[in-house]
Design a protein around this motif. Structure first.
Motif, PDB file in Angstrom:
ATOM      1  N   TYR A  99      36.788  22.547  44.159  1.00 27.51           N
ATOM      2  CA  TYR A  99      36.163  23.862  44.030  1.00 27.51           C
ATOM      3  C   TYR A  99      34.923  23.757  43.163  1.00 27.51           C
ATOM      4  N   LYS A 100      34.035  24.719  43.334  1.00 30.86           N
ATOM      5  CA  LYS A 100      32.816  24.803  42.537  1.00 30.86           C
ATOM      6  C   LYS A 100      32.990  25.946  41.548  1.00 30.86           C
ATOM      7  N   ASP A 101      32.736  25.668  40.265  1.00 36.75           N
ATOM      8  CA  ASP A 101      32.870  26.726  39.263  1.00 36.75           C
ATOM      9  C   ASP A 101      31.620  27.604  39.238  1.00 36.75           C
ATOM     10  N   GLN A 102      31.602  28.580  38.356  1.00 41.11           N
ATOM     11  CA  GLN A 102      30.506  29.549  38.290  1.00 41.11           C
ATOM     12  C   GLN A 102      29.177  28.901  37.887  1.00 41.11           C
ATOM     13  N   ASP A 103      29.236  27.734  37.220  1.00 40.08           N
ATOM     14  CA  ASP A 103      28.021  27.029  36.816  1.00 40.08           C
ATOM     15  C   ASP A 103      27.504  26.090  37.901  1.00 40.08           C
ATOM     16  N   GLY A 104      28.276  25.925  38.978  1.00 43.20           N
ATOM     17  CA  GLY A 104      27.867  25.055  40.072  1.00 43.20           C
ATOM     18  C   GLY A 104      28.448  23.652  39.997  1.00 43.20           C
ATOM     19  N   SER A 105      29.273  23.369  38.983  1.00 41.11           N
ATOM     20  CA  SER A 105      29.907  22.056  38.859  1.00 41.11           C
ATOM     21  C   SER A 105      31.117  21.977  39.783  1.00 41.11           C
ATOM     22  N   ILE A 106      31.329  20.803  40.366  1.00 42.82           N
ATOM     23  CA  ILE A 106      32.458  20.605  41.273  1.00 42.82           C
ATOM     24  C   ILE A 106      33.617  19.989  40.503  1.00 42.82           C
ATOM     25  N   HIS A 107      34.813  20.560  40.699  1.00 45.14           N
ATOM     26  CA  HIS A 107      36.032  20.097  40.041  1.00 45.14           C
ATOM     27  C   HIS A 107      37.099  19.856  41.084  1.00 45.14           C
ATOM     28  N   MET A 156      41.220  29.739  36.843  1.00 43.30           N
ATOM     29  CA  MET A 156      39.836  29.323  37.040  1.00 43.30           C
ATOM     30  C   MET A 156      39.215  30.181  38.124  1.00 43.30           C
ATOM     31  N   THR A 157      37.980  30.606  37.891  1.00 48.12           N
ATOM     32  CA  THR A 157      37.229  31.348  38.896  1.00 48.12           C
ATOM     33  C   THR A 157      36.329  30.377  39.639  1.00 48.12           C
ATOM     34  N   THR A 158      36.383  30.417  40.960  1.00 45.27           N
ATOM     35  CA  THR A 158      35.566  29.525  41.770  1.00 45.27           C
ATOM     36  C   THR A 158      34.433  30.300  42.408  1.00 45.27           C
ATOM     37  N   CYS A 170      30.027  35.359  53.044  1.00 47.26           N
ATOM     38  CA  CYS A 170      30.409  33.947  52.995  1.00 47.26           C
ATOM     39  C   CYS A 170      30.595  33.428  51.580  1.00 47.26           C
ATOM     40  N   SER A 171      30.155  34.141  50.612  1.00 48.46           N
ATOM     41  CA  SER A 171      30.196  33.613  49.242  1.00 48.46           C
ATOM     42  C   SER A 171      31.208  34.350  48.374  1.00 48.46           C
ATOM     43  N   SER A 172      32.430  34.440  48.835  1.00 48.12           N
ATOM     44  CA  SER A 172      33.475  35.092  48.054  1.00 48.12           C
ATOM     45  C   SER A 172      33.919  34.194  46.913  1.00 48.12           C
ATOM     46  N   ASP A 173      34.320  34.799  45.816  1.00 46.03           N
ATOM     47  CA  ASP A 173      34.881  34.065  44.697  1.00 46.03           C
ATOM     48  C   ASP A 173      36.400  34.091  44.798  1.00 46.03           C
ATOM     49  N   TYR A 174      37.030  33.049  44.265  1.00 43.78           N
ATOM     50  CA  TYR A 174      38.479  32.934  44.287  1.00 43.78           C
ATOM     51  C   TYR A 174      38.973  32.664  42.873  1.00 43.78           C
ATOM     52  N   ILE A 175      40.238  32.990  42.638  1.00 45.89           N
ATOM     53  CA  ILE A 175      40.902  32.705  41.372  1.00 45.89           C
ATOM     54  C   ILE A 175      41.995  31.680  41.661  1.00 45.89           C
TER      55      ILE A 175
END
Length: 72
Positions: free
Chosen positions: A51-59, A34-36, A20-25
């Motif tokens: 999307y949520k970035d690698q640091d957990g911030s939402i953009h 951007m990596t999500t 469930c926790s796949s990353d996307y580009i």
């Protein structure tokens, strides 16, 4: 016997959570990438992709600025 069953149940839960926790580009029209963390969500009413970035911030980014979204 009970330990084997518990082991397989735990392994099944772990694999289902990992899936469930796949990353996307996200690739933009101006060349940025951007990596999500997790799948980006598209709001059809506003045209924004959240999307949520690698640091957990939402953009958010407008879908017209996005060239493609691919799973990493």
């Amino acid at each position: 016997m009970k330990n084997k069953l518990s082991f397989f149940v735990i392994i099944g839960v772990v694999f289902s959570l990992v899936g469930c926790s796949s990353d996307y580009i996200i690739s933009t029209n101006d060349g940025h990438m951007m990596t999500t963390h997790g799948k980006p969500v598209i709001d059809k009413d506003t045209g924004l992709i959240s999307y949520k970035d690698q640091d957990g911030s939402i953009h958010q980014i407008h879908k017209n600025d996005v060239r493609e979204i691919v799973e990493k």
